[in-house]
Design a protein around this motif. Sequence first.
Motif, mmCIF file in Angstrom:
data_model
loop_
_atom_site.group_PDB
_atom_site.id
_atom_site.type_symbol
_atom_site.label_atom_id
_atom_site.label_comp_id
_atom_site.label_asym_id
_atom_site.label_seq_id
_atom_site.Cartn_x
_atom_site.Cartn_y
_atom_site.Cartn_z
ATOM 1 N N TYR A 7 14.866 -15.685 -72.865
ATOM 2 C CA TYR A 7 14.964 -15.008 -71.564
ATOM 3 C C TYR A 7 13.620 -15.276 -70.970
ATOM 4 O O TYR A 7 13.177 -15.895 -69.796
ATOM 5 C CB TYR A 7 15.379 -13.777 -71.493
ATOM 6 C CG TYR A 7 16.705 -13.274 -71.726
ATOM 7 C CD1 TYR A 7 17.788 -14.180 -71.310
ATOM 8 C CD2 TYR A 7 16.973 -12.408 -72.762
ATOM 9 C CE1 TYR A 7 18.997 -14.022 -71.393
ATOM 10 C CE2 TYR A 7 18.295 -12.110 -72.807
ATOM 11 C CZ TYR A 7 19.375 -12.873 -72.532
ATOM 12 O OH TYR A 7 20.505 -12.568 -72.721
ATOM 13 N N ARG A 51 7.974 -12.108 -64.132
ATOM 14 C CA ARG A 51 8.567 -12.011 -65.388
ATOM 15 C C ARG A 51 9.171 -10.728 -65.637
ATOM 16 O O ARG A 51 10.221 -10.122 -65.789
ATOM 17 C CB ARG A 51 8.064 -12.755 -66.426
ATOM 18 C CG ARG A 51 8.196 -14.322 -66.412
ATOM 19 C CD ARG A 51 7.819 -14.852 -67.692
ATOM 20 N NE ARG A 51 6.690 -14.595 -68.401
ATOM 21 C CZ ARG A 51 5.661 -15.036 -68.185
ATOM 22 N NH1 ARG A 51 5.433 -16.358 -67.392
ATOM 23 N NH2 ARG A 51 4.604 -14.800 -68.862
ATOM 24 N N ILE A 56 12.785 -9.816 -65.113
ATOM 25 C CA ILE A 56 13.418 -10.073 -66.564
ATOM 26 C C ILE A 56 13.292 -9.031 -67.269
ATOM 27 O O ILE A 56 14.093 -8.534 -67.977
ATOM 28 C CB ILE A 56 12.964 -11.421 -67.077
ATOM 29 C CG1 ILE A 56 13.109 -12.471 -66.335
ATOM 30 C CG2 ILE A 56 13.602 -11.549 -68.457
ATOM 31 C CD1 ILE A 56 12.396 -13.789 -66.489
#
Lengths: 297, 370, 376
Positions: free
Chosen positions: C268, C282, C286
């Motif tokens: 990921y 990020r 994520i």
Amino acid sequence: MTTIETPINTTPSRPSMEATAVDRKRAKRRHSIRRGSIYILACIIALWILLPIWLIGTMAFSTPEDVRNYPKHFAPVPASTETMDFFLNTDGIQRAARNSIVVAIITLILSTLLAIPAGYAIARYLFPGRDAIRLGILSVRAFPIVVLAVPLAITFIKWDMYDKVYSLALMHTALTLPTTILVVASVFAGVPYELEEAARIFGCTPAKAFWKVVLPLATPGIAASAILTFVLSWNEVFAAILLTLTNRTLPAQILYTLDKSGDPFKFAGGFFMLIPSLIFIFFIRRYLFNMYGQLNK
Amino acid sequence: MAEIVVEKAIKRFGKFVAVDEVDLMVNDREFVVLLGPSGCGKTTLLRAIAGLGMLDEGRVMIGNRDVTYLPPKDRNISMVFQNYAIFPHMKVYDNIAFGLKMRKSPKEVVEERVQNAAKLLHIENMLDRYPGAMSGGQRQRVAVARAIAVESEVLLMDEPLSNLDALLRLEMRAELKSLLGRLKATTIYVTHDQIEALSMGDRIAVMKQGQILQFDNPTRVYDLPANQFVGSFIGNPPMNFLRGQVQRENGTVKVKIGDFHLSPSEEMVEPLQGYDGKFIFVGIRAENMETLASPAPDALAVMVEVVEPLGSQNLLTIRISEDILKVSTHPDFKVHAHETVYIRFPPAKIRWMDRDTGQAIAPSLDKVLA
Amino acid sequence: MKKFSWTPYLLLLPSLLYLVIFFAYPMYESFRLAFQKDSAILSLRDEPDENAELGGQIKLQTIVTILDRLQLEETLPNGRTRPIFWFQVEGEDIDGNMVTGWVNQKSVFIENRRTSETARVVAGEPTKEWTTDFAERMFNDYRFKRALITTLILIVLILPLQFTLAIIMGLIIQSRIRGSNIFLYIYAIPLGISDLASGILWYSIFTQRGFLNSFLDTVGLIDKPYIFIQASNREWMIAAIVLAEVWRATSIVMVIVVSGLQAISRDYMEAGEVFGATLWQRIHYIILPLLKPSLQVALILRTILAFQVFAVVVAITGGDVLTVLANETYRWYDPARYNNANVAAVYALFIMVLSLGISLFYLRAVRSQEEASKSV
């Protein structure tokens, strides 16, 4: 912070050699700046963790005069065990330390003995109510100690168990048992079930398979969990101060006499209480995630 | 003597039926492979025979002894596990000796059998080591050595090669086959790898959804699949299934694929007659068709869509109306995509399938014997 | 699945029994302590015996005259016996009539059991009655509001700092720089450190002759020590407590975060990098969403523990000028101070209700959020 692009093109169009060299240099520099900034941040945080421990250690190993002096030294020069000696020879401290150790050992034995079968059941069996029991254990672990300590103190007085070392150990066992069960369960879950089956195929009863295969493999983990139990009990102060009067444990004794004692006593006491936790982290480091990580599940 | 008999075995997990009324008879010293996709119940069946999971219904007999309710240790069996299940806290020697020690065999026997087993698997110089630092292949050898050291009459193997890399698997497969050939154990071997099954087993039981679809020797399972599933599960590429319509014409039977008429072999005429006017499946393996560059009266003209050179063969992908046909040709047969080739279907190599049930249409028994 | 088997239940039984005895029973006792009190009326008995017929009823605090006295033996639960006095008394009953009857020494306050002529009724029936007296007493205590507010302020300040720091620590460990294992162990050191020790550590820094003043002095920023910890300096005291708690209890959040991060596939992150996300993007798009389950658990755990903050506060401030709920519980319980376990029990229950309430609130918030995202 900068990012490094992962090379994704598989068919490189060949640029001139100089250009690639420059690019590589630049990429390398960006990479090392990024690495470097992570390192600096990591070290600052490490310093933040370690500095207070260093400072209290400095106090514990300075002379009582230096402890009272102002401004303070930031290193134990001249080093001396006088302050520690003074603390350890204060009335009631050795007795309290002994009580703490006895309570912690009773707690770890009781807690581990109860937790081994329970942890095994949770790790290995699927049975109706398993999730409910797991959840129940997880939630009593987050139960406020405060709620238990007051009524237990009253009950212990009624049952003539007040101010006894073993009563406090019983209470600490109740506090640590949920944690111990979950940690031991995760240790058992880490022993592949196939090994147990193999043992049974090659001639073991389930009990013998547990004894010959599962327990030896789980022993280091169980030992780590026992150390955790010890430290939890060693550190616990609220229940200790409520349930004891003359048989104080070390934290209870230190807390109780805090406002009547001088800085050398406090600092030496603070450092002395740290010692098991520093040893603790060394022994359990492999099992860190067994102990706390599985809270997630 | 250790034949294994499973009768009407049923095993459920909640509502899911993992093993659905399975009957299985394995002869003494036979090597039987349970083959099927994951979730077909093959491992569950093996574990029921091992005593690691009790059946809900039915029974298991080993050598005329009903062992359905016996714990594993009393079944006189031995097993190789998928993940090897080597005890990491014991040296290789103690791992191999484990079963013997549990049976309280005398010391000399233990020593001798451990040495023998280790020699057979070429691990005699590793007996003093702990398994922790060993490679997958070495652990595999220890697991097999441990299983054969007890010299039980029944050897169970649960996907023993599935965790090895491709090259090692190939090597171990041959070695295992020659080793097991020398042993006198009745062996049940679970795998999802059809090549392993075809190359090792005396007989293969193909399983799907808790049932055994076909239980036969490898050649027959490959050439004469009992149904469409077996045909497509075994073989790479899987068996082709073309749609064809049965047509009766004055005493003979033809099967129409598009405009092309296929004549079945003689013994199939009678069983196919019942399908007059209906659609059936024409099952044929990729390597059983003849590919011609020029037209012939009994060959079907088709357009090649894709050519995949695979070294030992060229694989052609051909579309016939809605059906995809895979044909393998000799690598020297030169053909390119979008060219026309001509395919001949040898009637003897065709397996006819009922389109509704997926079962093979077989000639009646006396016809075959005649 | 195996056939139904009693084995797991048998294996669990000792632990479950133990937990029931030490959790369920104290809970029940806690309620009784908090919401029950002795009856305000004492019934006299016709004979000097606990099982004798009941006579007239006298209110608490009534002064009675002693007509006769008897010394008897009483058997204790542990089998031993001890002397107990019974008195025949005369006094005004609840309707104003004079009544006579027997009471034992536990129900009356008497100067001298052998010679005094009068006594005061201090205990009622052994039967209990429901009351909110103790709860009212807690709510009306002037320190209650202060303790509650301080506790809440501490939670609001500590938790965000802790979680930010823990996530940073986790990302450092997860960045796999060389020596990240050493950093992990250093960051984990406070796991085993008690709140009392941590309090003393930070007291050594913030006290008048402490390290902070020494440092400022050495650098030349101050001439004489500044008194951080004093009644007029609440902000500094709270800051010291916050630092001590962040220092000590961030480790456990960090470990939970790291084990959560380990469960996140590196794919990921790399996918994020490939598609050009910056570090901050990020983290935001994520890491945090994938880490949410771990963070929730940590949040509930830390909040519940934060309601019980005690020894740190006492070690740094002495617990008088600045107080928290757990400290009040101890103060009310302490035999050397208020010696009132009933009010202490109310405090304990109050802390429990707050913790439960917050946990339920978190869980509810999480669920409604999940449902909202599902319906989109």
